[in-house]
Scaffold this active site. Structure first.
Site, PDB file in Angstrom:
ATOM      1  N   CYS A   1      42.451  59.323  12.513  1.00 36.25           N
ATOM      2  CA  CYS A   1      41.147  59.132  11.702  1.00 36.25           C
ATOM      3  C   CYS A   1      40.528  60.733  11.792  1.00 36.25           C
ATOM      4  CB  CYS A   1      40.343  57.929  11.663  1.00 36.25           C
ATOM      5  SG  CYS A   1      40.591  56.268  11.525  1.00 36.25           S
TER       6      CYS A   1
ATOM      7  N   LYS B   1      48.663  63.872   9.761  1.00 37.26           N
ATOM      8  CA  LYS B   1      48.771  64.883  10.181  1.00 37.26           C
ATOM      9  C   LYS B   1      49.520  64.682  11.974  1.00 37.26           C
ATOM     10  CE  LYS B   1      50.079  69.465   9.708  1.00 37.26           C
ATOM     11  NZ  LYS B   1      51.775  69.223   9.676  1.00 37.26           N
TER      12      LYS B   1
ATOM     13  N   GLU C   1      60.157  61.839   5.937  1.00 35.79           N
ATOM     14  CA  GLU C   1      58.655  61.548   6.245  1.00 35.79           C
ATOM     15  C   GLU C   1      58.487  61.836   4.305  1.00 35.79           C
ATOM     16  OE1 GLU C   1      57.157  63.941   9.189  1.00 35.79           O
ATOM     17  OE2 GLU C   1      58.540  64.961   8.335  1.00 35.79           O
TER      18      GLU C   1
ATOM     19  N   GLU D   1      65.412  67.776  12.263  1.00 34.20           N
ATOM     20  CA  GLU D   1      64.751  67.719  11.566  1.00 34.20           C
ATOM     21  C   GLU D   1      64.800  67.980  10.236  1.00 34.20           C
ATOM     22  OE1 GLU D   1      60.199  69.766  10.995  1.00 34.20           O
ATOM     23  OE2 GLU D   1      61.545  68.105  12.183  1.00 34.20           O
TER      24      GLU D   1
ATOM     25  N   LYS E   1      62.381  65.024   8.060  1.00 32.79           N
ATOM     26  CA  LYS E   1      61.541  65.963   7.237  1.00 32.79           C
ATOM     27  C   LYS E   1      61.820  64.864   5.546  1.00 32.79           C
ATOM     28  CE  LYS E   1      58.866  69.318   8.178  1.00 32.79           C
ATOM     29  NZ  LYS E   1      59.043  67.926   9.431  1.00 32.79           N
TER      30      LYS E   1
ATOM     31  N   ARG F   1      44.386  63.536   7.978  1.00 33.08           N
ATOM     32  CA  ARG F   1      44.469  62.867   9.321  1.00 33.08           C
ATOM     33  C   ARG F   1      44.254  61.146   8.517  1.00 33.08           C
ATOM     34  NH1 ARG F   1      42.536  65.301  13.334  1.00 33.08           N
ATOM     35  NH2 ARG F   1      41.802  63.855  15.203  1.00 33.08           N
TER      36      ARG F   1
ATOM     37  N   HIS G   1      82.173  59.398  16.964  1.00 32.56           N
ATOM     38  CA  HIS G   1      82.129  57.577  17.514  1.00 32.56           C
ATOM     39  C   HIS G   1      80.997  56.982  16.812  1.00 32.56           C
ATOM     40  CE1 HIS G   1      83.496  59.577  20.760  1.00 32.56           C
ATOM     41  NE2 HIS G   1      83.462  60.697  20.580  1.00 32.56           N
TER      42      HIS G   1
ATOM     43  N   TRP H   1      43.281  56.203   8.496  1.00 33.14           N
ATOM     44  CA  TRP H   1      44.913  55.800   8.761  1.00 33.14           C
ATOM     45  C   TRP H   1      44.889  54.890   9.009  1.00 33.14           C
ATOM     46  CZ3 TRP H   1      48.178  54.671  12.220  1.00 33.14           C
ATOM     47  CH2 TRP H   1      49.226  55.321  12.140  1.00 33.14           C
TER      48      TRP H   1
ATOM     49  N   ASN I   1      37.152  57.008  15.421  1.00 30.78           N
ATOM     50  CA  ASN I   1      38.512  57.798  15.626  1.00 30.78           C
ATOM     51  C   ASN I   1      39.070  57.093  16.781  1.00 30.78           C
ATOM     52  OD1 ASN I   1      40.990  59.084  15.019  1.00 30.78           O
ATOM     53  ND2 ASN I   1      40.835  60.986  15.919  1.00 30.78           N
ATOM     54  N   GLY I   2      39.721  56.276  16.579  1.00 32.12           N
ATOM     55  CA  GLY I   2      40.513  55.730  18.588  1.00 32.12           C
ATOM     56  C   GLY I   2      40.745  54.343  18.092  1.00 32.12           C
TER      57      GLY I   2
END
Length: 607
Positions: A2, A602, A486, A479, A483, A27, A502, A74, A98-99
């Site tokens: 947050c 983020k 996300e 990556e 993306k 955040r 495989h 968040w 935050n936490g």
């Protein structure tokens, strides 16, 4: 994950709190709120959803006050709604956090038994109720907070205000980052310096266990044992003008198009183009004496480290292990002597990566941070730091941070190789020449944006997408898949091309696009064979290569894009660009929120 902000001073704080929250919205954006003191009492405004909802509420129901705290959330404990939005308050105290408070259930049960009524499902409310409990027993705000902090277990950054006390605010930090800003007749607190950039550039960072009492004119900082301490005041690099979108529709697109500039700026800190040599910053350890490298990171940074594994092993002939930080920290692996541990984090605050750093440091490893924020906790706790000069990255999906990480890691690989005499001056010169050309080659790829927009239309309706690559192309495939997941919410997976037979080949049919990363290098022929296997089973191949490579498969693939021909060493930096743009345009076609995708934040500052 947050964002918190606080202001105590001599002007109306509500508009300033909202501006600070705008800079912290990366955040978290499940809900937002502020609290101020009005006639000595706590006044709150909270809203579910994005910050715009809080702004609309404040326009309809303004709030005044010269002291206040704000929060953008968040969600960890409790669903995202107004009831669970911060600040949490009683009649005597308001808190933003935050936490994660790990023992909140025990505290909640204890406080409920003592007669405290809880209104939310969050862990944070236990902090407000615990402080309120001590205030009710006659302790003053400083004493009540000190007693409460002794009981808290977990990670937290706290901003606290008290009814009837417009002259003070309290901040506390354990595990989660927290900065103090110094103004003229005003003081500030924020989750990072970016939030405070329009207000001040004079910043100090609290250490773990620190807590501080802020007035409009001063700050008194104490460590976890209660002793008054001094923390260095630094001039932050951020300015108030650094987060505009410019002419671009989204932050992500702006940041993609900034890559020629930021890659070039990062290169200039280590590359001498005239002499074609790499000079790393002075390090407190001898690279020639390193016997093993361990790279630890999360998410996109982990994929940057995975590319570096190829580079360092190939050039410097050093064994390299790459670990996901959240797995490494609980595996408690043995640490060999003369080992170098590299920690990659855009924010420099990633909780799992920070915990891994502390473990490696305790076990005798040399520690090197690779971060985008020089004042960050990881940078301050590592022995040495290599900086990416990406500037603020606001879009949740990392783009320019990733390519500047690759740039620094490429230079580090060359520096390690030269320190160990694993390459000669001629090879170094050729690589340096290739690196020097990367910004211009990236600009060429960006000019193909319209072509990628067209290709994206053929992918936007897919339910599943596969990405394939070999060598350094494999992490770029991973990556690229990340993306797409996300920001478009399409299921995507990246695979080493040699693994196709495989298992993943069973997924191939005409509804599954397959994105192939395939520069013309020593592995081209093998990857091209995999493409033929996909096409034979009806797969729709999107083929990224250079002109010679595309020419070989132009009539076979569903779509192709010819990228500039470059030295295979620097190819992963270049090939990161089209997978970023492809994901962006697919997300636009699907109408998703590009800069603030659902469920993501983020900076992951909690486990």
């Amino acid at each position: 994950m947050c964002g918190i902000v606080g202001i105590i001073g001599r002007q109306e704080v509500a508009p300033l709190l909202v501006e600070g929250l705008k800079r912290l919205e990366y955040r978290g954006y499940d809900s937002a709120g502020i609290a101020t003191l009005v006639d000595g009492g706590i006044e709150r405004r909270r809203a579910e959803g994005k910050l715009a909802n809080l702004q609309a509420l404040l326009q309809a129901r303004p709030v005044s006050g010269f002291i206040g705290i704000g929060h953008t959330r968040w969600a960890t404990h409790g669903v995202p709604n107004e009831r669970n939005a911060h600040p949490h308050a009683t009649g005597r105290v308001a808190v933003v956090h935050n936490g994660i408070i790990e023992n909140y259930q025990d505290l909640k049960a204890e406080l409920a038994a003592a007669g405290h009524a809880f209104e939310s499902d969050t862990d944070t409310e236990a902090v407000a109720q615990l402080i309120d409990h001590h205030l009710g027993r006659g302790l003053d705000p400083v004493e009540a907070t000190a007693r409460a902090l002794e009981r808290l277990k977990g990670a937290f950054a706290l901003g606290i205000i008290f009814a009837g006390r417009p002259d003070m605010m309290i901040a506390a930090r354990q595990g989660s980052p927290l900065a103090i800003g110094y103004g003229e007749g005003e003081m500030y607190l924020g989750s990072d310096a970016l939030a405070l950039a329009p207000l001040t550039q004079r910043i100090s960072y609290l250490n773990d266990g620190d807590w501080a009492v802020l007035t409009a004119e001063s700050v008194t900082i104490r460590d976890r044992s209660g002793h008054v301490v001094t923390r260095e005041i630094r001039q932050t690099q951020f300015s108030g003008a650094m987060i505009g979108k410019g002419q671009h529709r989204h932050f992500m697109l702006k940041e993609i198009f900034e890559q020629p500039e930021v890659i070039g700026g990062t290169l200039n800190t280590m590359l001498n183009p005239a002499e074609r040599t790499i000079t790393l910053p002075a390090l407190p350890f001898d690279l020639a004496g390193i016997r093993r490298v361990r790279i630890i990171a999360c998410g996109t940074s982990f994929y940057a480290g995975s590319v570096a594994k190829y580079w360092i092993e190939t050039l410097a002939r050093l064994p390299v292990e790459v670990d996901i930080a959240s797995e490494f920290r609980y595996r408690t692996p043995p640490m060999e002597a003369d080992g170098l541990a590299i920690f990659i984090s855009q924010s420099g605050e990633t909780a799992d990566t920070l915990a891994a750093l502390r473990y490696c440091r305790e076990h005798g490893q040399r520690t090197l941070a690779l971060v985008n924020v020089p004042e960050s906790t990881i940078s301050r706790e590592a022995e040495a730091t290599l900086l990416t000069l990406a500037g603020p990255e606001i879009g949740v999906a990392s783009t320019k941070a990733f390519t500047t990480q690759l740039t620094v890691l490429a230079c580090l690989a060359v520096g390690l190789a030269r320190a160990r005499n694993a390459i000669d001056a001629g090879r170094e010169a050729r690589i340096c020449q290739s690196l020097a050309e990367v910004p211009a080659r990236v600009a060429e790829v960006l000019r193909r944006d319209d072509d990628l927009r067209v290709i994206a239309q053929g992918i936007a309706e897919a339910r599943d997408v596969l990405y394939l690559g070999r060598g350094t192309g494999f992490p770029i495939a991973l990556e690229g898949a990340l993306k797409l997941k996300e920001i478009s919410y399409i299921h995507a997976e990246g695979y080493a091309a040699g693994e196709l037979k495989h298992g993943p080949i069973a997924l191939i049919d005409d509804s599954v696009p397959v994105i192939v990363i395939c520069p013309t290098d020593e592995l081209y022929e093998k990857t091209a064979s995999n493409v033929q296997e996909v096409v034979a089973r009806g797969g729709r191949v999107v083929f990224f290569s250079d002109a010679p490579g595309v020419g070989r498969l132009a009539t076979t693939a569903f779509a192709t894009m010819a990228l500039p021909t470059v030295d295979p060493f620097v190819a992963p930096i270049l090939y990161a660009i089209p997978v970023q743009l492809l994901a962006y345009h697919v997300a636009i076609a699907k109408g998703t929120d590009v800069d603030q995708p659902r469920n993501l934040a983020k900076s992951v500052t909690v486990e």
